[in-house]
Write an enzyme that holds these catalytic residues in place. Structure first.
Site, mmCIF file in Angstrom:
data_model
loop_
_atom_site.group_PDB
_atom_site.id
_atom_site.type_symbol
_atom_site.label_atom_id
_atom_site.label_comp_id
_atom_site.label_asym_id
_atom_site.label_seq_id
_atom_site.Cartn_x
_atom_site.Cartn_y
_atom_site.Cartn_z
ATOM 1 N N GLY A 68 0.783 -1.326 -0.075
ATOM 2 C CA GLY A 68 0.055 0.072 -0.062
ATOM 3 C C GLY A 68 0.887 1.396 0.027
ATOM 4 O O GLY A 68 0.423 2.271 0.901
ATOM 5 N N SER A 91 1.327 3.334 -2.524
ATOM 6 C CA SER A 91 0.845 4.381 -3.551
ATOM 7 C C SER A 91 0.157 5.677 -3.032
ATOM 8 O O SER A 91 0.001 6.755 -3.532
ATOM 9 C CB SER A 91 -0.199 3.636 -4.585
ATOM 10 O OG SER A 91 -1.033 3.002 -3.689
ATOM 11 N N ARG A 92 -0.203 5.574 -1.645
ATOM 12 C CA ARG A 92 -0.813 6.626 -1.131
ATOM 13 C C ARG A 92 -0.787 6.709 0.559
ATOM 14 O O ARG A 92 -0.112 5.784 0.877
ATOM 15 C CB ARG A 92 -2.411 6.575 -1.421
ATOM 16 C CG ARG A 92 -2.970 6.623 -2.714
ATOM 17 C CD ARG A 92 -4.352 6.629 -2.656
ATOM 18 N NE ARG A 92 -4.952 5.144 -2.705
ATOM 19 C CZ ARG A 92 -5.925 4.895 -2.034
ATOM 20 N NH1 ARG A 92 -6.397 5.869 -1.283
ATOM 21 N NH2 ARG A 92 -6.396 3.530 -2.183
ATOM 22 N N VAL A 150 -2.561 -7.855 -1.993
ATOM 23 C CA VAL A 150 -2.225 -8.537 -0.658
ATOM 24 C C VAL A 150 -2.650 -9.638 -0.212
ATOM 25 O O VAL A 150 -2.457 -10.718 0.340
ATOM 26 C CB VAL A 150 -1.621 -7.489 0.423
ATOM 27 C CG1 VAL A 150 -0.644 -6.512 0.242
ATOM 28 C CG2 VAL A 150 -2.737 -6.961 0.997
ATOM 29 N N ASN A 154 1.470 -2.169 5.266
ATOM 30 C CA ASN A 154 0.734 -1.047 5.574
ATOM 31 C C ASN A 154 -0.704 -1.317 4.782
ATOM 32 O O ASN A 154 -1.793 -0.349 5.077
ATOM 33 C CB ASN A 154 1.391 0.063 5.336
ATOM 34 C CG ASN A 154 0.631 1.415 4.735
ATOM 35 O OD1 ASN A 154 0.317 2.143 5.710
ATOM 36 N ND2 ASN A 154 0.372 1.551 3.531
ATOM 37 N N SER A 212 -4.131 -0.443 14.032
ATOM 38 C CA SER A 212 -4.728 0.910 14.484
ATOM 39 C C SER A 212 -4.948 0.822 15.984
ATOM 40 O O SER A 212 -5.098 -0.081 16.514
ATOM 41 C CB SER A 212 -6.028 0.876 13.531
ATOM 42 O OG SER A 212 -6.731 1.690 13.814
ATOM 43 N N TYR A 258 -13.411 -3.904 11.097
ATOM 44 C CA TYR A 258 -11.779 -3.280 11.164
ATOM 45 C C TYR A 258 -11.013 -3.650 12.171
ATOM 46 O O TYR A 258 -10.000 -4.031 12.352
ATOM 47 C CB TYR A 258 -12.214 -1.934 10.611
ATOM 48 C CG TYR A 258 -10.668 -0.953 10.753
ATOM 49 C CD1 TYR A 258 -10.170 -1.277 9.499
ATOM 50 C CD2 TYR A 258 -10.419 -0.069 11.682
ATOM 51 C CE1 TYR A 258 -8.805 -0.378 9.194
ATOM 52 C CE2 TYR A 258 -9.347 0.497 11.343
ATOM 53 C CZ TYR A 258 -8.498 0.580 10.305
ATOM 54 O OH TYR A 258 -7.284 1.283 10.180
ATOM 55 N N ALA A 316 -11.465 -6.006 14.282
ATOM 56 C CA ALA A 316 -11.048 -7.649 14.563
ATOM 57 C C ALA A 316 -9.996 -7.739 13.658
ATOM 58 O O ALA A 316 -8.901 -8.440 14.275
ATOM 59 C CB ALA A 316 -12.200 -8.264 13.978
ATOM 60 N N ILE A 374 -4.984 9.743 11.773
ATOM 61 C CA ILE A 374 -4.159 10.510 10.728
ATOM 62 C C ILE A 374 -4.709 11.031 9.479
ATOM 63 O O ILE A 374 -5.671 10.360 8.975
ATOM 64 C CB ILE A 374 -3.034 9.241 10.408
ATOM 65 C CG1 ILE A 374 -2.463 8.540 11.586
ATOM 66 C CG2 ILE A 374 -1.768 9.859 9.390
ATOM 67 C CD1 ILE A 374 -1.614 9.243 12.435
HETATM 68 P P1 NAP Z 1 -5.311 5.093 2.030
HETATM 69 O O1 NAP Z 1 -4.698 6.421 1.878
HETATM 70 O O2 NAP Z 1 -6.713 4.398 1.683
HETATM 71 O O3 NAP Z 1 -4.215 4.023 1.330
HETATM 72 C C1 NAP Z 1 -4.312 2.731 1.172
HETATM 73 C C2 NAP Z 1 -3.456 2.030 0.596
HETATM 74 O O4 NAP Z 1 -3.521 0.388 0.646
HETATM 75 C C3 NAP Z 1 -3.256 2.301 -0.826
HETATM 76 O O5 NAP Z 1 -1.989 2.474 -1.180
HETATM 77 C C4 NAP Z 1 -4.041 1.209 -1.486
HETATM 78 O O6 NAP Z 1 -3.368 0.837 -2.673
HETATM 79 C C5 NAP Z 1 -3.191 -0.074 -0.628
HETATM 80 N N1 NAP Z 1 -4.203 -1.226 -0.652
HETATM 81 C C6 NAP Z 1 -5.531 -1.368 -0.499
HETATM 82 N N2 NAP Z 1 -6.089 -2.579 -0.532
HETATM 83 C C7 NAP Z 1 -4.941 -3.083 -0.994
HETATM 84 C C8 NAP Z 1 -4.804 -4.848 -1.593
HETATM 85 N N3 NAP Z 1 -5.685 -5.567 -1.510
HETATM 86 N N4 NAP Z 1 -3.417 -5.123 -1.957
HETATM 87 C C9 NAP Z 1 -2.379 -4.089 -2.006
HETATM 88 N N5 NAP Z 1 -2.559 -2.680 -1.659
HETATM 89 C C10 NAP Z 1 -3.709 -2.468 -1.414
HETATM 90 O O7 NAP Z 1 -5.037 4.627 3.719
HETATM 91 P P2 NAP Z 1 -4.175 5.222 5.108
HETATM 92 O O8 NAP Z 1 -4.722 6.105 5.467
HETATM 93 O O9 NAP Z 1 -2.769 5.489 4.183
HETATM 94 O O10 NAP Z 1 -3.782 3.689 5.692
HETATM 95 C C11 NAP Z 1 -2.596 2.878 5.705
HETATM 96 C C12 NAP Z 1 -2.572 1.923 6.727
HETATM 97 O O11 NAP Z 1 -2.890 2.583 7.929
HETATM 98 C C13 NAP Z 1 -3.832 0.821 6.590
HETATM 99 O O12 NAP Z 1 -3.473 -0.338 7.028
HETATM 100 C C14 NAP Z 1 -4.908 1.708 7.773
HETATM 101 O O13 NAP Z 1 -5.695 0.775 8.235
HETATM 102 C C15 NAP Z 1 -3.833 2.248 8.714
HETATM 103 N N6 NAP Z 1 -4.403 3.197 9.573
HETATM 104 C C16 NAP Z 1 -4.780 4.129 9.179
HETATM 105 C C17 NAP Z 1 -5.147 5.226 9.971
HETATM 106 C C18 NAP Z 1 -5.479 6.911 9.509
HETATM 107 O O14 NAP Z 1 -6.243 7.485 10.272
HETATM 108 N N7 NAP Z 1 -5.506 7.171 8.182
HETATM 109 C C19 NAP Z 1 -5.364 5.238 11.356
HETATM 110 C C20 NAP Z 1 -4.920 3.931 11.756
HETATM 111 C C21 NAP Z 1 -4.436 3.025 11.008
HETATM 112 P P3 NAP Z 1 -4.053 1.395 -4.171
HETATM 113 O O15 NAP Z 1 -3.602 2.981 -3.990
HETATM 114 O O16 NAP Z 1 -3.748 0.632 -5.268
HETATM 115 O O17 NAP Z 1 -5.642 1.349 -3.860
#
Ligand code: NAP
Length: 245
Positions: free
Chosen positions: A10, A12-13, A62, A88, A140, A153, A155, A186
């Site tokens: 993950g 890419s973003r 993944v 991630n 998380s 989520y 779980a 975040i």
């Molecule tokens: P995000 O901006 O939605 O980015 C999600 C990333 O995961 C993207 O790069 C996406 O790829 C990739 N992804 C999704 N499904 C996938 C798959 N099946 N195989 C490979 N890649 C996949 O999320 P984020 O906020 O950066 O979160 C990143 C991590 O931190 C996650 O695990 C999330 O649960 C955790 N987290 C986030 C927060 C928050 O507040 N943001 C808080 C706690 C935990 P594509 O671009 O190709 O779709």
């Protein structure tokens, strides 16, 4: 050249993209994983290269264990063993338990929990042989404290914590460390969907009073990926502004 290889799922973003940038700055050759957003992953790589770093794209889902096995095996053959894996990639499908659809439960567990397990299993084989490695899981705060409307989520994210502690014990003898980052609120695309009221409600519960940035999480990932954390394994580290202590 003796390159040190890191794979960030993950990448890419959001948080993953920040981790890719940071690990590249720290000297790693970074494999940037994505599932569908090749364009965004390519932008991350361009920024890395513009800053003097190196890496390459590595698209796969993944949650597809065959793809994970094939891709990680191919990386090891063409480059060498991974030194760092950051699990991630994640999705959040929110909703109340009584309305939770089987398909949404399955997808959440498949990506957020089983995806990390598949990648850890393949990376562990390489790291054990090399007798060196660091695996960083992005869980998380919701996996620690729960949240109404996020049963599936949480779980998956709590499951990742239990899994990581077991694996930390299994791999420690081969000098492979496994740690978990538990981010709080975040600012990324994942949290963009929240309403202003929901955001304000969250902020009121955070002792430091502000949302975190992807770079805040990337700093912790960089520490856990480096030899500076050589005596740290099996830990869950909150990057949450004090939201959960
Ligand atoms: P995000 O901006 O939605 O980015 C999600 C990333 O995961 C993207 O790069 C996406 O790829 C990739 N992804 C999704 N499904 C996938 C798959 N099946 N195989 C490979 N890649 C996949 O999320 P984020 O906020 O950066 O979160 C990143 C991590 O931190 C996650 O695990 C999330 O649960 C955790 N987290 C986030 C927060 C928050 O507040 N943001 C808080 C706690 C935990 P594509 O671009 O190709 O779709």
């Amino acid at each position: 050249m003796n390159r040190r290889y890191a794979l960030v799922t993950g990448g890419s973003r959001g948080i993953g993209a920040a981790i890719c940038q940071r690990l590249a700055r720290d000297g790693f050759y970074v494999f940037i994983n994505y599932s569908s957003n090749e364009g965004r992953a390519r932008e991350v790589l361009s920024q890395i290269e513009a800053n003097g770093g190196a890496g390459e794209l590595c698209g796969f889902d993944v949650s597809n264990s065959a793809q994970v096995e094939e891709k990680l095996g191919a990386l090891a053959k063409s480059h060498g063993p991974l030194e760092v894996l950051v699990n991630n990639a994640g999705i959040a499908i929110d909703g109340l338990l009584v309305r939770l659809k089987d398909a949404d439960l399955d997808r959440t567990l498949d990506v957020d929990l089983k995806g990390a397990i598949y990648c850890t299993r393949e990376a562990a084989k390489q790291m054990m042989r090399a007798r060196k490695g660091s695996i960083v899981q992005v869980s998380s705060v919701i996996g620690q404290m729960g949240n109404a409307g996020q049963a599936a989520y949480s779980a998956a994210k709590s499951g990742l914590i239990g899994f990581s502690k077991s694996v930390a014990k299994e791999l420690a003898g081969r000098n492979v460390r496994v740690n978990v980052i538990a981010p709080g609120f975040i600012e990324t695309e994942m949290t963009q969907g929240l309403t202003e009221t929901q955001k304000q409600d969250y902020l009121r519960t955070i002792p430091l009073g502000v949302a975190g940035s992807a770079d805040d999480v990337a700093s912790m990932a960089a520490f856990l990926s480096s030899d500076q954390s050589r005596y740290v394994t099996g830990q869950v580290i909150g990057v949450n502004g004090g939201l959960y202590m």
